[in-house]
Design an enzyme around this catalytic site. Structure first.
Site, PDB file in Angstrom:
ATOM      1  CB  CYS A  76     -78.519  20.072  49.969  1.00  0.00           C
ATOM      2  SG  CYS A  76     -78.799  19.757  51.499  1.00  0.00           S
ATOM      3  CG  HIS A 139     -75.315  18.225  47.242  1.00  0.00           C
ATOM      4  ND1 HIS A 139     -76.216  18.438  48.023  1.00  0.00           N
ATOM      5  CD2 HIS A 139     -74.601  16.991  47.536  1.00  0.00           C
ATOM      6  CE1 HIS A 139     -76.413  17.262  48.502  1.00  0.00           C
ATOM      7  NE2 HIS A 139     -75.391  16.274  48.482  1.00  0.00           N
TER       8      HIS A 139
END
Length: 519
Positions: A76, A139
Site C-alpha cells: 500500500c 498512508h
C-alpha cells in the site's frame, strides 16, 4: 532511463511562471479512483465469471481498458507514495534498509513519512488553479508534518492508516478519522466496523464526500479528487444493503458496493454536464491479498501470486481511463502503464511540466489515451531496496525471486496459495543476476515456464534488457529510507482535534527502534 523532465524540456519552475495560478477554462477536472488490494481478476471485463462489476465494466466499454498496467510496489504505502510523486519508492524514500528486499509501509509506529523535499501531485496542481480533495486512506505518514493538507490537498476526509483494530486504547490506540486538519472520531468507536458481520457504512460516507465535493466544485475552478477507498482491504466491509449480495462472499460484497459507488460518481458527472471536462482513471494500489482469500481477498487470475510479491499477481493492476468526448468508446491500450504515470499524465492535463530537478519515473499516457500511440518504456519491479525484476516489451526478467520465508510459510502465511512453481516461487531469496529467469508474458502470463538460457530467444531478449538494467542501476540515487524507525510513542495517541472530542490518550515514553519487516 532518461528523465521525464528531459523529455518534456523546460523546468517545472518555467512552467509555473508561464501558467501562474489562473486556471485555463479548458483545463479538465481529474478524478483518480484508487482501490485497495483489488486484483486484476476482480473485474468482469477482465474475465471475473460472476460479472458483479457492471459499472466498472461499462466504464471500460465507454473508455479505455489497460490490461498491462502496474503498480510501483506490491504494498500500500510505497505504491501510494509513487503515485503522488511520480517516482519509484526507492527514490522518494518509501522503503527500508532494515533487511534485504523487504516490503515496508506506514503502521501507527512508523516515525517516517512523505518528505517535504518531494513534490506531490496536488501541490503542483494548485499552481494551475486546482482545488484538491482526498477521500479515504492517506498512508503516507500520520504525524503532523506528514498531514495531506501540508502536501497540497485542500480537503480531506479519511484516515492516515488502514482500518485495523479494534485496539484497547492502552497498548495501542484506535485509528483516527479526519475531516481536514482535525480528527472527528476513531474507527470502531465513532466509525464502527463489525468484524463478525463485516458491516460498516464507510464506503457510503466516502461516496457522499466525493459527490458533495464534485457538486460544490462542478462550475468553479478545476478540481482534483483522489478517492482512495479501502473496503477491499482486510478486514473487508460493506454496508447493510450490500452484505450477502455477492456470489463471492464478503469480499464480493465490498466490490459490489464500490462498483455501485463508482457508477454513481460517473452518473453525477454526466448529470452535471461535466463529463467531457473530467478525466477519470480507475486502478488499484497493488494486487489482491491472497493470504486473505477467498472470503476476505480478491483474484489476480490469470497471474502468479499476489500482494507482497513481485510476480504479476502482486504488481499488475486493473486499470480504466474514462473521458467522454476525448476517449473513443471501447478502446483497449496495450501500453505498459504504471501508477506513477498518473502523476505525469495529470500534470500534462493541467498544462504543467513535471519537476526538472529530479528523476521522474512516470510517463505521460495522453498520447496512448487520446492518439492510440505506444510508448516504449520498461517496468521495474521493486521489493524494498532491491530491483527484483524488469519488464521490457513482452519479456520479464527476474533478477531475484522470493515469495516469503520458510518460517512464515510453515506458519501458514502464503502469498501464492496453490501456486507452487518450482524454482520460481521461492522461500529463500534467490539471486539470478548472472542468468535471470526470463518469461514471455504474452505466451506465459502465469510465469510458469522460464525460457531456456541456451535458446536464441533468451540471448536476444537479454541483449535488449541488460543495457536498460545497467543504466538504471548506474544512475539510481536512493533517497534516505523513511520506513526504518518505529516508536510506540508516535502512534495515534493524541491527534489534532482529540481534546475537543475528549479522545486524547497518553503516549508511552519514547522508545525508537528498528522496524521489523518480515516480508
Amino acid at each position: 532511463m532518461a528523465t521525464v523532465a528531459m523529455v518534456f524540456g523546460a523546468s517545472l519552475f518555467l512552467g509555473w511562471a508561464s501558467l501562474g495560478a489562473e486556471a485555463d477554462p479548458q483545463t479538465p477536472n481529474i478524478v483518480l479512483l484508487l482501490m485497495d488490494d483489488m486484483g486484476w481478476g476482480d473485474l468482469g471485463v477482465n474475465g471475473e465469471p460472476s460479472r458483479e462489476t457492471p459499472n466498472l465494466d461499462r466504464m471500460a466499454t465507454e473508455g479505455m481498458l489497460f490490461p498491462n498496467f502496474y503498480t510501483a510496489n506490491p504494498l500500500c504505502s510505497p505504491s501510494r507514495a509513487a503515485l503522488l510523486t511520480g517516482r519509484l519508492p526507492i527514490r522518494n524514500g518509501f522503503y527500508t534498509t532494515n533487511g534485504h528486499a523487504r516490503n515496508a509501509y506506514t503502521p501507527q509506529e512508523i516515525v517516517g513519512g512523505i518528505q517535504d523535499s518531494e513534490f506531490l501531485l496536488p501541490e503542483l496542481l494548485k499552481k494551475a488553479g486546482y482545488i484538491n480533495k482526498i477521500v479515504g486512506k492517506w498512508h503516507l505518514g500520520h504525524r503532523p508534518q506528514f498531514h495531506p493538507l501540508k502536501h497540497g490537498f485542500d480537503e480531506w476526509f479519511g484516515s492516515p492508516n488502514c482500518h485495523f483494530g479494534p485496539y484497547d486504547n492502552k497498548a495501542r490506540p484506535n485509528i483516527p478519522v479526519y475531516r481536514n486538519w482535525e480528527m472527528v472520531g476513531r474507527f470502531y468507536e465513532d466509525f464502527p466496523i463489525n468484524l463478525k458481520t463485516g458491516e460498516a457504512n464507510l464506503t457510503q460516507i466516502y461516496l457522499k464526500e466525493a459527490m458533495d465535493f464534485i457538486k460544490q466544485q462542478a462550475y468553479k475552478q478545476p478540481f482534483f479528487l483522489y478517492w482512495a477507498v479501502d473496503a477491499t482491504h482486510a478486514p473487508v466491509y460493506a454496508s447493510k444493503a450490500f452484505l450477502g449480495t455477492s456470489q463471492r462472499g464478503r469480499y464480493g460484497d465490498a466490490v459490489r458496493e464500490i462498483d455501485d459507488s463508482i457508477g454513481k460518481i460517473l452518473k453525477l458527472l454526466q448529470d452535471l454536464g461535466i463529463q467531457e471536462k473530467t478525466f477519470v482513471f480507475f486502478t488499484s494500489d497493488n494486487g489482491a491479498a491472497l493470504i486473505s482469500a477467498p472470503s476476505q481477498g480478491g483474484s489476480n487470475a490469470p497471474f502468479l501470486c499476489g500482494k507482497q510479491t513481485t510476480f504479476e499477481g502482486g504488481m499488475r493492476e486493473p486499470a480504466i481511463a474514462w473521458w467522454p468526448g476525448h476517449i473513443s468508446a471501447g478502446q483497449v491500450s496495450h501500453q505498459l502503464g504504471n501508477v506513477m504515470d498518473l502523476f505525469t499524465t495529470s500534470l500534462s492535463l493541467a498544462g504543467l511540466q513535471p519537476p526538472g530537478d529530479r528523476e521522474i519515473d512516470g510517463i505521460d499516457l495522453l498520447p496512448a489515451i487520446t492518439q492510440g500511440k505506444l510508448i516504449d518504456r520498461p517496468v521495474f519491479y521493486y521489493r524494498g531496496n532491491e530491483m527484483m525484476a524488469i519488464r521490457v516489451g513482452q519479456y520479464k526478467a527476474h533478477y531475484w525471486t522470493w515469495s516469503n520465508s520458510w518460517e512464515e510459510f510453515n506458519e501458514g502465511i502464503d502469498f501464492c496459495p496453490g501456486q507452487n512453481v518450482s524454482g520460481v516461487t521461492t522461500h529463500n531469496q534467490e539471486k539470478h543476476t548472472e542468468l535471470p529467469l526470463l518469461f514471455h508474458l504474452g505466451r506465459d502470463p502465469g510465469e510458469k515456464y522460464p525460457i531456456s538460457v541456451s535458446s536464441l530467444e533468451y540471448q536476444n531478449a537479454l541483449r535488449r534488457i541488460s543495457p536498460i538494467v545497467e543504466e538504471h542501476e548506474k544512475t539510481l540515487i536512493p533517497a534516505a529510507p523513511q520506513l526504518n524507525v518505529c516508536n510506540p510513542a508516535v502512534m495515534n495517541w493524541a491527534p489534532p482535534g482529540c481534546k475537543k472530542l475528549g479522545k486524547c490518550l497518553s503516549p508511552p515514553e519514547s522508545a525508537p527502534k528498528k522496524c521489523f519487516w518480515p516480508h
